[in-house]
Design a protein around this motif. Sequence first.
Motif, PDB file in Angstrom:
ATOM      1  N   GLN A  69     -20.836 -39.415  12.769  1.00  0.00           N
ATOM      2  CA  GLN A  69     -21.488 -38.647  11.716  1.00  0.00           C
ATOM      3  C   GLN A  69     -22.595 -39.454  11.056  1.00  0.00           C
ATOM      4  O   GLN A  69     -22.397 -40.624  10.695  1.00  0.00           O
ATOM      5  CB  GLN A  69     -20.467 -38.219  10.660  1.00  0.00           C
ATOM      6  CG  GLN A  69     -21.046 -37.471   9.483  1.00  0.00           C
ATOM      7  CD  GLN A  69     -21.569 -36.089   9.866  1.00  0.00           C
ATOM      8  OE1 GLN A  69     -20.962 -35.388  10.680  1.00  0.00           O
ATOM      9  NE2 GLN A  69     -22.678 -35.679   9.274  1.00  0.00           N
ATOM     10  N   SER A 119     -25.130 -39.029   7.765  1.00  0.00           N
ATOM     11  CA  SER A 119     -25.405 -38.251   6.553  1.00  0.00           C
ATOM     12  C   SER A 119     -26.559 -38.909   5.804  1.00  0.00           C
ATOM     13  O   SER A 119     -26.487 -40.097   5.486  1.00  0.00           O
ATOM     14  CB  SER A 119     -24.161 -38.186   5.666  1.00  0.00           C
ATOM     15  OG  SER A 119     -23.104 -37.540   6.338  1.00  0.00           O
ATOM     16  N   ARG A 154     -27.488 -33.876  18.691  1.00  0.00           N
ATOM     17  CA  ARG A 154     -26.930 -33.791  17.343  1.00  0.00           C
ATOM     18  C   ARG A 154     -26.613 -32.332  17.027  1.00  0.00           C
ATOM     19  O   ARG A 154     -27.214 -31.422  17.587  1.00  0.00           O
ATOM     20  CB  ARG A 154     -27.883 -34.369  16.310  1.00  0.00           C
ATOM     21  CG  ARG A 154     -29.191 -33.597  16.136  1.00  0.00           C
ATOM     22  CD  ARG A 154     -30.104 -34.360  15.184  1.00  0.00           C
ATOM     23  NE  ARG A 154     -31.359 -33.651  14.952  1.00  0.00           N
ATOM     24  CZ  ARG A 154     -32.358 -34.153  14.229  1.00  0.00           C
ATOM     25  NH1 ARG A 154     -32.258 -35.374  13.688  1.00  0.00           N
ATOM     26  NH2 ARG A 154     -33.458 -33.445  14.054  1.00  0.00           N
ATOM     27  N   GLN A 155     -25.655 -32.175  16.138  1.00  0.00           N
ATOM     28  CA  GLN A 155     -25.261 -30.833  15.739  1.00  0.00           C
ATOM     29  C   GLN A 155     -24.923 -30.827  14.267  1.00  0.00           C
ATOM     30  O   GLN A 155     -24.011 -31.525  13.827  1.00  0.00           O
ATOM     31  CB  GLN A 155     -24.073 -30.342  16.561  1.00  0.00           C
ATOM     32  CG  GLN A 155     -23.740 -28.885  16.346  1.00  0.00           C
ATOM     33  CD  GLN A 155     -22.812 -28.332  17.403  1.00  0.00           C
ATOM     34  OE1 GLN A 155     -22.125 -29.072  18.106  1.00  0.00           O
ATOM     35  NE2 GLN A 155     -22.804 -27.021  17.546  1.00  0.00           N
ATOM     36  N   ALA A 156     -25.663 -30.036  13.526  1.00  0.00           N
ATOM     37  CA  ALA A 156     -25.406 -29.849  12.106  1.00  0.00           C
ATOM     38  C   ALA A 156     -24.501 -28.633  11.937  1.00  0.00           C
ATOM     39  O   ALA A 156     -24.465 -27.750  12.802  1.00  0.00           O
ATOM     40  CB  ALA A 156     -26.716 -29.650  11.361  1.00  0.00           C
ATOM     41  N   GLU A 158     -32.728 -33.660   6.720  1.00  0.00           N
ATOM     42  CA  GLU A 158     -32.488 -32.743   7.830  1.00  0.00           C
ATOM     43  C   GLU A 158     -32.010 -33.435   9.099  1.00  0.00           C
ATOM     44  O   GLU A 158     -31.677 -32.768  10.083  1.00  0.00           O
ATOM     45  CB  GLU A 158     -33.742 -31.912   8.133  1.00  0.00           C
ATOM     46  CG  GLU A 158     -35.004 -32.724   8.292  1.00  0.00           C
ATOM     47  CD  GLU A 158     -35.816 -32.773   7.007  1.00  0.00           C
ATOM     48  OE1 GLU A 158     -35.216 -32.958   5.924  1.00  0.00           O
ATOM     49  OE2 GLU A 158     -37.056 -32.667   7.110  1.00  0.00           O
ATOM     50  N   ASP A 159     -31.957 -34.777   9.094  1.00  0.00           N
ATOM     51  CA  ASP A 159     -31.364 -35.500  10.225  1.00  0.00           C
ATOM     52  C   ASP A 159     -29.841 -35.556  10.112  1.00  0.00           C
ATOM     53  O   ASP A 159     -29.170 -36.036  11.029  1.00  0.00           O
ATOM     54  CB  ASP A 159     -31.909 -36.930  10.285  1.00  0.00           C
ATOM     55  CG  ASP A 159     -33.387 -36.981  10.601  1.00  0.00           C
ATOM     56  OD1 ASP A 159     -34.094 -37.818   9.992  1.00  0.00           O
ATOM     57  OD2 ASP A 159     -33.843 -36.197  11.462  1.00  0.00           O
ATOM     58  N   THR A 160     -29.300 -35.086   9.001  1.00  0.00           N
ATOM     59  CA  THR A 160     -27.859 -35.086   8.809  1.00  0.00           C
ATOM     60  C   THR A 160     -27.182 -34.231   9.876  1.00  0.00           C
ATOM     61  O   THR A 160     -27.521 -33.057  10.053  1.00  0.00           O
ATOM     62  CB  THR A 160     -27.500 -34.550   7.410  1.00  0.00           C
ATOM     63  OG1 THR A 160     -28.006 -35.443   6.426  1.00  0.00           O
ATOM     64  CG2 THR A 160     -25.991 -34.419   7.258  1.00  0.00           C
ATOM     65  N   ALA A 161     -26.239 -34.816  10.614  1.00  0.00           N
ATOM     66  CA  ALA A 161     -25.570 -34.120  11.712  1.00  0.00           C
ATOM     67  C   ALA A 161     -24.528 -35.041  12.338  1.00  0.00           C
ATOM     68  O   ALA A 161     -24.487 -36.237  12.051  1.00  0.00           O
ATOM     69  CB  ALA A 161     -26.579 -33.699  12.777  1.00  0.00           C
ATOM     70  N   LYS A 198     -25.209 -24.863  13.160  1.00  0.00           N
ATOM     71  CA  LYS A 198     -26.387 -24.869  14.040  1.00  0.00           C
ATOM     72  C   LYS A 198     -25.990 -25.214  15.462  1.00  0.00           C
ATOM     73  O   LYS A 198     -24.939 -25.787  15.720  1.00  0.00           O
ATOM     74  CB  LYS A 198     -27.430 -25.860  13.525  1.00  0.00           C
ATOM     75  CG  LYS A 198     -28.010 -25.489  12.167  1.00  0.00           C
ATOM     76  CD  LYS A 198     -29.162 -26.396  11.814  1.00  0.00           C
ATOM     77  CE  LYS A 198     -29.803 -25.974  10.494  1.00  0.00           C
ATOM     78  NZ  LYS A 198     -30.964 -26.858  10.149  1.00  0.00           N
TER      79      LYS A 198
END
Length: 125
Positions: free
Chosen positions: A120, A122, A38-40, A89-92, A43
């Motif tokens: 995605q 969210s 995953r990538q936010a 914080e799992d949003t990515a 980051k």
Amino acid sequence: QVQLQESGGGSVQAGGSLRLSCATSGTIYITYCMAWFRQAPGKDREGVEYIYAPGGDTYYGDSVMGRFTIAHDNAKNTLYLQMRRLKHEDTAMYYCAAARHAPGRVLSASEYEYWGQGTQVSVSS
């Protein structure tokens, strides 16, 4: 060659669940070593979970242990990521990846040659 296509992303409230899928096609043996990343925004790409499909061995990142479960359906050539108790914080963007050879560092993005386009996720707090 391998083609990977993720699906199942969306918007969910904190505490909710989602299941991501990654349909695979192409040279099947290349899908033996697979992982979710995953990538936010802003980051680095983070390794979430790894699976060695033939034997079912898995490896989890610390941030998702106990909440996420990786699985592979060999008959359907599909990789899954069941996500529970989601946090903001799992949003990515979530990606599935496959490696031609067993990776030495299973959650390192540089070990994987094949990638999907991403889906995605969210999570609202």
